[in-house]
Write an enzyme that holds these catalytic residues in place. Structure first.
Site, short mmCIF file in Angstrom:
data_model
loop_
_atom_site.label_atom_id
_atom_site.label_comp_id
_atom_site.label_asym_id
_atom_site.label_seq_id
_atom_site.Cartn_x
_atom_site.Cartn_y
_atom_site.Cartn_z
CG ASP A 42 -2.07 -0.90 1.20
OD1 ASP A 42 -2.52 -1.53 0.08
OD2 ASP A 42 -2.48 -1.22 2.32
CB SER A 68 -9.11 -1.25 0.31
OG SER A 68 -8.04 -0.52 1.03
CG ASP A 88 -13.14 5.28 1.36
OD1 ASP A 88 -11.97 5.66 1.93
OD2 ASP A 88 -13.39 4.26 0.67
CG HIS A 98 -11.36 2.49 3.32
ND1 HIS A 98 -11.40 2.60 1.93
CD2 HIS A 98 -10.53 1.58 3.59
CE1 HIS A 98 -10.67 1.78 1.45
NE2 HIS A 98 -10.18 1.12 2.37
#
Length: 281
Positions: free
Chosen positions: A98, A154, A215, A268
């Site tokens: 990420d 995500s 989000d 989120h």
């Protein structure tokens, strides 16, 4: 519960930047139901596909131990679809992906000229590329009339976007649904996705980039590092329903991204009332 924002407030919030984003309120019941179904599958991917629709069966698991990328290739015989779903962030290994914002050339898709994508997610994609393409080829060969669907939430959303772009070089019947997708690539990549999936045309699009209230993940990585969102944003506000979906087309800073959310927040982890992996729906 009152609507998350009035339309007047939405327009004000979306007026930042070079010009006013085009906003349309409301989508069809059919499109909304389809989006919610894909959100269910994406959220269920955090818990080994708990409570997915009974008509959907697993055709194979996607997994790489080094990157901890998890996913499945599924089949829905009732809709004649082959569905690929990726799990979102579920480990420290995923978190390292990420936060690797260095852009990587999209070398596995030379047709995407000048394209660069999120470096961490590209590492993830390369680690499972052969598995994904092999499973889909197997299913598509056995069920040649089936269309392809790719989805995820995500990290899984960016994996879905990269996967769909890659598959577009081989297949032309792909629809994509992403939820809480981070910015996934540069302008060349975003333009490729927009053109390939008609993502800027709500009447013809095959790519639904869904966001939720404020989000914070769609605000990452920052635009200052060369990242750009692709396509029309399907922004869900509360209470959930087709009339509380907004199609946001235009400026980079638009609807969800304009609300100031940062990182992983309540908006989120929960989409359409379904929390990631909670399996309470």
């Amino acid at each position: 519960m009152k609507n998350f924002f009035s339309m007047h407030a939405i327009l004000l919030a979306c007026s930042a930047g070079a010009g006013l984003a085009a906003i349309t309120q409301g989508i069809s019941e059919g499109t909304y139901s389809r989006i919610v179904e894909m959100a269910t599958i994406s959220q269920a991917a955090y818990a080994n596909l708990c409570n997915i629709p009974p008509a959907i069966t697993s055709a194979g698991k996607i997994y790489n131990a080094e990157t901890d990328i998890n996913g499945w290739v599924l089949r829905d015989d009732s809709r004649q679809e082959i569905i690929t779903v990726f799990r979102g962030t579920g480990s420290d290994t995923n978190l390292q992906l990420d936060t690797n914002y260095t852009q990587a050339p999209f070398d596995t898709l030379p047709q995407c000229s000048g394209c660069a994508v999120h470096g961490g997610y590209y590492v993830g994609w390369v680690s499972v590329k052969d598995q994904v393409e092999g499973l889909i080829h197997q299913q598509a060969s056995q069920y040649p009339d089936y269309s392809l669907v790719v989805t995820g939430h995500s990290l899984g959303a960016s994996m879905a976007a990269i996967t769909a772009a890659q598959l577009s070089a081989t297949y032309n019947n792909i629809t994509v649904y992403t939820f809480g997708e981070p910015r996934t690539g540069n302008q060349a990549y975003a333009s490729y996705v927009d053109e390939t999936f008609q993502a800027t045309n709500p009447d013809a699009t095959k790519f639904y980039r869904v966001t939720h209230t404020n989000d914070g993940i769609p605000n990452l990585p920052p635009t200052s590092q060369g990242y750009v969102h692709h396509g029309t944003e399907y922004w869900s506000v509360e209470p959930h329903g087709p009339q509380n979906m907004y199609l946001c087309l235009g400026d980079e800073v638009q609807c969800c991204e304009a609300q100031g959310g940062q990182g992983v927040n309540d908006a989120h982890v929960t989409y359409f009332g379904m929390a990631s992996g909670a399996c309470t729906w």
